[in-house]
Design a protein around this motif. Sequence first.
Motif, PDB file in Angstrom:
ATOM      1  N   LEU A 111       0.832  -1.204   0.000  1.00 14.00           N
ATOM      2  CA  LEU A 111       0.000   0.000   0.000  1.00 14.00           C
ATOM      3  C   LEU A 111       0.866   1.253   0.000  1.00 14.00           C
ATOM      4  N   GLN A 112       1.862   1.294   0.886  1.00 10.18           N
ATOM      5  CA  GLN A 112       2.726   2.463   0.969  1.00 10.18           C
ATOM      6  C   GLN A 112       3.571   2.612  -0.290  1.00 10.18           C
ATOM      7  N   PHE A 113       4.054   1.493  -0.831  1.00 13.90           N
ATOM      8  CA  PHE A 113       4.888   1.524  -2.033  1.00 13.90           C
ATOM      9  C   PHE A 113       4.142   2.184  -3.197  1.00 13.90           C
ATOM     10  N   PHE A 114       2.912   1.728  -3.457  1.00 15.68           N
ATOM     11  CA  PHE A 114       2.182   2.247  -4.615  1.00 15.68           C
ATOM     12  C   PHE A 114       1.681   3.668  -4.381  1.00 15.68           C
ATOM     13  N   GLN A 115       1.301   3.979  -3.157  1.00 16.56           N
ATOM     14  CA  GLN A 115       0.863   5.344  -2.873  1.00 16.56           C
ATOM     15  C   GLN A 115       2.002   6.329  -3.049  1.00 16.56           C
ATOM     16  N   GLU A 116       3.185   5.978  -2.564  1.00 12.38           N
ATOM     17  CA  GLU A 116       4.327   6.882  -2.665  1.00 12.38           C
ATOM     18  C   GLU A 116       4.812   7.030  -4.105  1.00 12.38           C
ATOM     19  N   ASN A 117       4.467   6.050  -4.954  1.00 14.71           N
ATOM     20  CA  ASN A 117       4.872   6.119  -6.357  1.00 14.71           C
ATOM     21  C   ASN A 117       3.719   6.537  -7.265  1.00 14.71           C
ATOM     22  N   ASN A 118       2.712   7.200  -6.641  1.00 14.44           N
ATOM     23  CA  ASN A 118       1.616   7.847  -7.372  1.00 14.44           C
ATOM     24  C   ASN A 118       0.758   6.892  -8.180  1.00 14.44           C
ATOM     25  N   CYS A 119       0.700   5.632  -7.776  1.00 13.80           N
ATOM     26  CA  CYS A 119      -0.196   4.671  -8.411  1.00 13.80           C
ATOM     27  C   CYS A 119      -1.543   4.706  -7.685  1.00 13.80           C
ATOM     28  N   GLN A 120      -2.620   4.755  -8.428  1.00 15.23           N
ATOM     29  CA  GLN A 120      -3.946   4.845  -7.824  1.00 15.23           C
ATOM     30  C   GLN A 120      -4.348   3.510  -7.214  1.00 15.23           C
TER      31      GLN A 120
ATOM     32  N   ILE B 265      -7.167   1.494  -6.235  1.00 11.26           N
ATOM     33  CA  ILE B 265      -8.598   1.470  -6.519  1.00 11.26           C
ATOM     34  C   ILE B 265      -9.361   0.778  -5.397  1.00 11.26           C
ATOM     35  N   THR B 266      -8.814  -0.351  -4.918  1.00  3.46           N
ATOM     36  CA  THR B 266      -9.440  -1.084  -3.818  1.00  3.46           C
ATOM     37  C   THR B 266      -8.378  -1.445  -2.801  1.00  3.46           C
ATOM     38  N   ASN B 267      -8.612  -1.076  -1.556  1.00  3.60           N
ATOM     39  CA  ASN B 267      -7.718  -1.449  -0.461  1.00  3.60           C
ATOM     40  C   ASN B 267      -8.495  -2.329   0.507  1.00  3.60           C
ATOM     41  N   HIS B 268      -8.589  -3.607   0.168  1.00  5.47           N
ATOM     42  CA  HIS B 268      -9.284  -4.586   0.996  1.00  5.47           C
ATOM     43  C   HIS B 268      -8.310  -5.102   2.047  1.00  5.47           C
ATOM     44  N   ALA B 269      -8.842  -5.701   3.089  1.00  8.11           N
ATOM     45  CA  ALA B 269      -7.977  -6.206   4.168  1.00  8.11           C
ATOM     46  C   ALA B 269      -7.001  -7.260   3.661  1.00  8.11           C
ATOM     47  N   HIS B 270      -7.383  -7.991   2.591  1.00  6.97           N
ATOM     48  CA  HIS B 270      -6.552  -9.109   2.149  1.00  6.97           C
ATOM     49  C   HIS B 270      -6.106  -9.007   0.688  1.00  6.97           C
ATOM     50  N   TYR B 271      -6.423  -7.920   0.016  1.00  8.30           N
ATOM     51  CA  TYR B 271      -5.924  -7.721  -1.344  1.00  8.30           C
ATOM     52  C   TYR B 271      -5.939  -6.240  -1.694  1.00  8.30           C
ATOM     53  N   ILE B 272      -5.137  -5.890  -2.705  1.00  8.75           N
ATOM     54  CA  ILE B 272      -5.038  -4.509  -3.178  1.00  8.75           C
ATOM     55  C   ILE B 272      -5.220  -4.509  -4.691  1.00  8.75           C
ATOM     56  N   ASP B 273      -6.108  -3.641  -5.170  1.00  4.53           N
ATOM     57  CA  ASP B 273      -6.302  -3.440  -6.600  1.00  4.53           C
ATOM     58  C   ASP B 273      -5.702  -2.082  -6.949  1.00  4.53           C
TER      59      ASP B 273
ATOM     60  N   LEU C 185      -3.431  -4.054 -11.669  1.00  7.55           N
ATOM     61  CA  LEU C 185      -3.089  -5.321 -11.027  1.00  7.55           C
ATOM     62  C   LEU C 185      -3.834  -5.491  -9.707  1.00  7.55           C
ATOM     63  N   THR C 186      -4.086  -6.749  -9.388  1.00  7.52           N
ATOM     64  CA  THR C 186      -4.646  -7.106  -8.087  1.00  7.52           C
ATOM     65  C   THR C 186      -3.648  -8.007  -7.367  1.00  7.52           C
ATOM     66  N   PHE C 187      -3.238  -7.593  -6.181  1.00  6.83           N
ATOM     67  CA  PHE C 187      -2.295  -8.363  -5.374  1.00  6.83           C
ATOM     68  C   PHE C 187      -3.032  -8.933  -4.164  1.00  6.83           C
ATOM     69  N   ILE C 188      -3.014 -10.243  -4.030  1.00  9.62           N
ATOM     70  CA  ILE C 188      -3.639 -10.909  -2.883  1.00  9.62           C
ATOM     71  C   ILE C 188      -2.574 -11.090  -1.805  1.00  9.62           C
ATOM     72  N   THR C 189      -2.793 -10.477  -0.654  1.00 12.97           N
ATOM     73  CA  THR C 189      -1.781 -10.499   0.407  1.00 12.97           C
ATOM     74  C   THR C 189      -2.052 -11.543   1.489  1.00 12.97           C
TER      75      THR C 189
ATOM     76  N   VAL D 171     -11.836 -13.480  -5.671  1.00  8.88           N
ATOM     77  CA  VAL D 171     -10.973 -12.466  -6.269  1.00  8.88           C
ATOM     78  C   VAL D 171      -9.829 -13.148  -7.007  1.00  8.88           C
ATOM     79  N   ARG D 172      -9.614 -12.734  -8.222  1.00  9.57           N
ATOM     80  CA  ARG D 172      -8.490 -13.231  -9.005  1.00  9.57           C
ATOM     81  C   ARG D 172      -7.363 -12.215  -8.963  1.00  9.57           C
ATOM     82  N   GLY D 173      -6.191 -12.694  -8.681  1.00  4.61           N
ATOM     83  CA  GLY D 173      -5.054 -11.790  -8.611  1.00  4.61           C
ATOM     84  C   GLY D 173      -3.773 -12.550  -8.359  1.00  4.61           C
ATOM     85  N   GLU D 174      -2.713 -11.817  -8.204  1.00  9.03           N
ATOM     86  CA  GLU D 174      -1.389 -12.391  -7.966  1.00  9.03           C
ATOM     87  C   GLU D 174      -1.142 -12.498  -6.469  1.00  9.03           C
TER      88      GLU D 174
END
Length: 260
Positions: A11-20, A22-30, A63-67, A76-79
């Motif tokens: 979350l911090q990585f993409f926010q600091e690099n100006n990536c939007q 879209i979804t910040n779920h407890a267990h995945y990020i879009d 991209l969707t990252f499943i954490t 949810v489909r993602g990496e």
Amino acid sequence: MYPQQIHSYLLQFFQENNCQVITNHAHYIDVQLTIEMDKRIMNRPYYWSYIESINEVPNPARLTFITDKNELVEDVRGEVVHFGSPRLSQLFRVTKELGSFVQMYERIVEPVDTQIILTPWLGVNYKISYYCDQTKETLYSLGINLMTGHLVEGFQESIGEVDLAMTIQANTFHLPYIIKPLRALERLDTFIDNRIQQDDHTWAEEAKLRLQKDRKVLEYFYQGVEDRPDCYETEKEAMEQQYEARIKIDIVNGGLFYLK
């Protein structure tokens, strides 16, 4: 490194690099990548070469990252990203390439005529790697108050929900630090050294036992051979290097954070 730590890092990585985000779920990020970030992590140079050659409108990846796959109940489909995964290792490398130190200020919604005072913190993310014939990696996120010297673990997680910006607000000023950042870094390094000393090091002893076992097998094959070939010494040396216990400490990133 726990799933929530990975989630906070992404979350911090993409926010600091100006990536939007879209979804910040407890267990995945879009997340919607910027053009620059797409070029850095998506490995599609031919696409960008073609788009730029014909002056076409670019379409950076989303991209969707499943954490935390185990806790995710939604379809949810993602990496799937976990500690040691190629994607997370890639983002660690990109962090180093882009610069491992930041200076950020907490943004607070207050009336314009209200003065806001921010306190300086030094935050550092450490990666500790334990090497032998097996590898184990652990991430520590530490923060230290540069006014009081108070040290906290899980610092990155603690500021995960804080609204941070690269510039300070007009009605805000920050306190000058009392403890110099280099001195504070020494204290964090000492904390990490003590944590390693207190850690369970049976893994190193177990590696020695496996080395002894493999040595016996090697000696068995060359039993009775008086003039042993060069490959014997080569195999013996390679075996010792393989099982040698080593600990490596890396600073992944860090920064000065001015918080309320």
